[in-house]
Design a protein around this motif. Structure first.
Motif, PDB file in Angstrom:
ATOM      1  N   GLY A  48      62.098  42.780  37.232  1.00 52.19           N
ATOM      2  CA  GLY A  48      61.408  41.943  37.528  1.00 52.19           C
ATOM      3  C   GLY A  48      59.813  42.745  38.020  1.00 52.19           C
ATOM      4  O   GLY A  48      58.686  41.594  38.178  1.00 52.19           O
ATOM      5  N   ILE A  49      59.463  43.460  38.729  1.00 48.04           N
ATOM      6  CA  ILE A  49      58.733  44.342  38.711  1.00 48.04           C
ATOM      7  C   ILE A  49      57.937  44.673  37.881  1.00 48.04           C
ATOM      8  O   ILE A  49      56.128  45.000  37.855  1.00 48.04           O
ATOM      9  CB  ILE A  49      58.859  45.973  39.380  1.00 48.04           C
ATOM     10  N   TRP A  50      58.188  44.928  36.602  1.00 51.26           N
ATOM     11  CA  TRP A  50      56.541  44.902  35.700  1.00 51.26           C
ATOM     12  C   TRP A  50      56.499  43.834  35.221  1.00 51.26           C
ATOM     13  O   TRP A  50      54.544  43.499  35.231  1.00 51.26           O
ATOM     14  CB  TRP A  50      57.037  45.393  34.206  1.00 51.26           C
ATOM     15  N   ILE A  51      56.894  42.508  35.217  1.00 54.75           N
ATOM     16  CA  ILE A  51      56.085  41.180  35.158  1.00 54.75           C
ATOM     17  C   ILE A  51      55.139  41.164  36.366  1.00 54.75           C
ATOM     18  O   ILE A  51      54.305  39.862  36.176  1.00 54.75           O
ATOM     19  CB  ILE A  51      57.428  40.441  34.614  1.00 54.75           C
ATOM     20  N   THR A  52      55.762  40.951  37.436  1.00 50.58           N
ATOM     21  CA  THR A  52      55.241  40.569  39.318  1.00 50.58           C
ATOM     22  C   THR A  52      53.962  41.458  38.495  1.00 50.58           C
ATOM     23  O   THR A  52      52.902  40.654  39.301  1.00 50.58           O
ATOM     24  CB  THR A  52      55.770  41.685  39.723  1.00 50.58           C
ATOM     25  N   TYR A  53      53.542  42.899  38.186  1.00 47.83           N
ATOM     26  CA  TYR A  53      52.808  43.965  38.168  1.00 47.83           C
ATOM     27  C   TYR A  53      51.485  42.531  37.242  1.00 47.83           C
ATOM     28  O   TYR A  53      50.180  43.134  37.351  1.00 47.83           O
ATOM     29  CB  TYR A  53      53.141  45.596  37.224  1.00 47.83           C
ATOM     30  N   LEU A  90      46.854  39.400  36.013  1.00 49.35           N
ATOM     31  CA  LEU A  90      45.998  38.792  34.955  1.00 49.35           C
ATOM     32  C   LEU A  90      45.513  37.363  36.344  1.00 49.35           C
ATOM     33  O   LEU A  90      44.175  36.407  36.131  1.00 49.35           O
ATOM     34  CB  LEU A  90      47.017  37.586  34.262  1.00 49.35           C
ATOM     35  N   ILE A  91      46.770  37.572  37.322  1.00 49.25           N
ATOM     36  CA  ILE A  91      45.519  36.178  37.897  1.00 49.25           C
ATOM     37  C   ILE A  91      44.501  36.821  38.861  1.00 49.25           C
ATOM     38  O   ILE A  91      43.368  35.793  39.605  1.00 49.25           O
ATOM     39  CB  ILE A  91      47.046  36.424  39.519  1.00 49.25           C
ATOM     40  N   THR A  92      44.304  38.006  39.285  1.00 53.29           N
ATOM     41  CA  THR A  92      42.689  38.949  39.359  1.00 53.29           C
ATOM     42  C   THR A  92      41.905  38.457  39.175  1.00 53.29           C
ATOM     43  O   THR A  92      40.898  38.498  39.333  1.00 53.29           O
ATOM     44  CB  THR A  92      43.274  40.337  40.092  1.00 53.29           C
ATOM     45  N   HIS A  93      42.183  38.917  37.256  1.00 51.81           N
ATOM     46  CA  HIS A  93      41.320  38.194  36.418  1.00 51.81           C
ATOM     47  C   HIS A  93      41.155  36.810  35.953  1.00 51.81           C
ATOM     48  O   HIS A  93      39.415  37.037  36.317  1.00 51.81           O
ATOM     49  CB  HIS A  93      41.913  39.170  34.990  1.00 51.81           C
ATOM     50  N   PHE A  94      41.998  36.345  36.134  1.00 48.55           N
ATOM     51  CA  PHE A  94      41.352  35.097  36.172  1.00 48.55           C
ATOM     52  C   PHE A  94      40.525  34.551  37.370  1.00 48.55           C
ATOM     53  O   PHE A  94      39.376  33.320  37.287  1.00 48.55           O
ATOM     54  CB  PHE A  94      42.684  33.852  36.338  1.00 48.55           C
ATOM     55  N   MET A  95      41.295  34.339  38.614  1.00 43.84           N
ATOM     56  CA  MET A  95      40.239  34.849  40.157  1.00 43.84           C
ATOM     57  C   MET A  95      38.669  35.346  39.201  1.00 43.84           C
ATOM     58  O   MET A  95      37.373  34.620  40.600  1.00 43.84           O
ATOM     59  CB  MET A  95      40.783  35.371  40.733  1.00 43.84           C
ATOM     60  N   LEU A  96      38.759  36.130  39.342  1.00 44.44           N
ATOM     61  CA  LEU A  96      37.153  37.034  38.694  1.00 44.44           C
ATOM     62  C   LEU A  96      36.437  35.997  37.493  1.00 44.44           C
ATOM     63  O   LEU A  96      35.443  35.928  38.142  1.00 44.44           O
ATOM     64  CB  LEU A  96      37.279  38.504  38.664  1.00 44.44           C
ATOM     65  N   LEU A  97      37.243  35.244  37.093  1.00 46.22           N
ATOM     66  CA  LEU A  97      35.878  34.781  36.249  1.00 46.22           C
ATOM     67  C   LEU A  97      36.213  33.177  36.505  1.00 46.22           C
ATOM     68  O   LEU A  97      35.210  32.819  36.675  1.00 46.22           O
ATOM     69  CB  LEU A  97      37.309  34.702  35.084  1.00 46.22           C
ATOM     70  N   THR A  98      36.359  32.991  37.803  1.00 44.92           N
ATOM     71  CA  THR A  98      36.471  31.966  38.316  1.00 44.92           C
ATOM     72  C   THR A  98      35.253  31.762  39.325  1.00 44.92           C
ATOM     73  O   THR A  98      34.120  30.883  39.299  1.00 44.92           O
ATOM     74  CB  THR A  98      37.228  31.239  39.095  1.00 44.92           C
ATOM     75  N   ILE A  99      34.679  32.447  39.241  1.00 43.34           N
ATOM     76  CA  ILE A  99      33.380  33.196  40.306  1.00 43.34           C
ATOM     77  C   ILE A  99      32.086  32.676  39.724  1.00 43.34           C
ATOM     78  O   ILE A  99      32.079  33.827  38.250  1.00 43.34           O
ATOM     79  CB  ILE A  99      32.851  34.155  40.577  1.00 43.34           C
ATOM     80  N   PRO A 100      31.562  32.415  40.039  1.00 42.62           N
ATOM     81  CA  PRO A 100      30.449  31.351  39.070  1.00 42.62           C
ATOM     82  C   PRO A 100      29.084  32.677  38.324  1.00 42.62           C
ATOM     83  O   PRO A 100      28.890  32.101  36.859  1.00 42.62           O
ATOM     84  CB  PRO A 100      29.684  30.019  39.058  1.00 42.62           C
ATOM     85  N   PHE A 101      28.902  33.147  38.932  1.00 45.84           N
ATOM     86  CA  PHE A 101      27.869  33.813  39.120  1.00 45.84           C
ATOM     87  C   PHE A 101      27.939  35.498  37.858  1.00 45.84           C
ATOM     88  O   PHE A 101      27.280  35.946  38.104  1.00 45.84           O
ATOM     89  CB  PHE A 101      26.750  34.574  40.003  1.00 45.84           C
ATOM     90  N   PHE A 102      29.778  35.376  37.686  1.00 44.69           N
ATOM     91  CA  PHE A 102      30.572  36.570  36.923  1.00 44.69           C
ATOM     92  C   PHE A 102      30.142  36.652  35.690  1.00 44.69           C
ATOM     93  O   PHE A 102      31.008  34.980  35.298  1.00 44.69           O
ATOM     94  CB  PHE A 102      31.478  37.442  37.617  1.00 44.69           C
ATOM     95  N   SER A 103      29.474  37.265  34.758  1.00 46.59           N
ATOM     96  CA  SER A 103      29.792  36.539  33.383  1.00 46.59           C
ATOM     97  C   SER A 103      31.223  37.179  32.594  1.00 46.59           C
ATOM     98  O   SER A 103      32.014  37.712  33.783  1.00 46.59           O
ATOM     99  CB  SER A 103      28.765  37.838  32.022  1.00 46.59           C
TER     100      SER A 103
END
Length: 200
Positions: free
Chosen positions: A68-73, A78-91
């Motif tokens: 389970g560690i690899w999939i959690t990693y 992915l969650i970190t990347h999607f959170m960064l994508l939700t910031i409006p002024f980040f392309s």
């Protein structure tokens, strides 16, 4: 009124716990009547070291390769990347570059700067002077865990390069971050402290 009058424990591969429960009827006339109930609970025991979380002396050797560690990693990434994508002024380009840089910086400090084992006692023997990367799989090279941890930053680098359309500024930033993540993982640098940095 319920009360536990006795409990019996039998140790085997499957542990059977028999708890004797006495129930005293409050509405009985004269001498109180008690009904004895038996409750059985079946618990499957896992072979483990009593008093510790795992059966290993140093869990740092194997926790990154456990189930389970690899999939959690990957999910955290992915969650970190999607959170960064939700910031409006980040392309999209900035989000991918930040994902790569944040991942490389965090893994660099977690795997190549942090020493010892968080599960051990203050006197940790040789683990005291080894980084987390050097302890994985007891120091063996090219194990599946080490290959996975080496491939992930390379894949993120390629994705970041693609989504930034190979812009030279983003490419240089991503390449430097990749270097910090991959170069310390090389077998030639196992146990090496350049300029005695992080020696103690």
């Amino acid at each position: 009124m319920f009360f536990v009058s006795d409990s019996i424990f039998a140790q085997s591969r499957n542990l059977t716990v028999a708890i004797i429960i006495d129930y005293e009827f409050p509405f009985s006339v004269g001498k109180s009547q008690t009904v004895r109930l038996w409750a059985f609970f079946f618990v499957t025991l896992v072979k483990m070291n009593i008093g510790t979380a795992t059966s290993e002396e140093n869990p740092t050797n194997s926790y990154l390769g456990s189930r389970g560690i690899w999939i959690t990693y990957v999910l955290i990434l992915l969650i970190t990347h999607f959170m960064l994508l939700t910031i409006p002024f980040f392309s999209v380009a900035v989000a991918w570059t930040l994902t790569n840089v944040v991942h490389c910086v965090i893994t660099y400090f977690m795997l190549h700067v942090t020493k010892g084992t968080p599960w051990g006692t203050p006197e940790q023997g040789k683990a005291r002077t080894q980084t987390q990367w050097e302890q994985i799989d007891c120091g063996q090279q090219f194990t599946p865990t080490k290959k996975f941890l080496t491939i992930v930053p390379v894949v993120i680098f390629f994705l970041a390069s693609f989504y930034t359309k190979y812009d030279s500024t983003h490419f240089c930033i991503n390449l430097v971050a990749l270097g910090f993540s991959v170069i310390p993982k090389l077998p030639q640098l196992h146990g090496v402290r350049i300029f005695n940095i992080n020696k103690w």
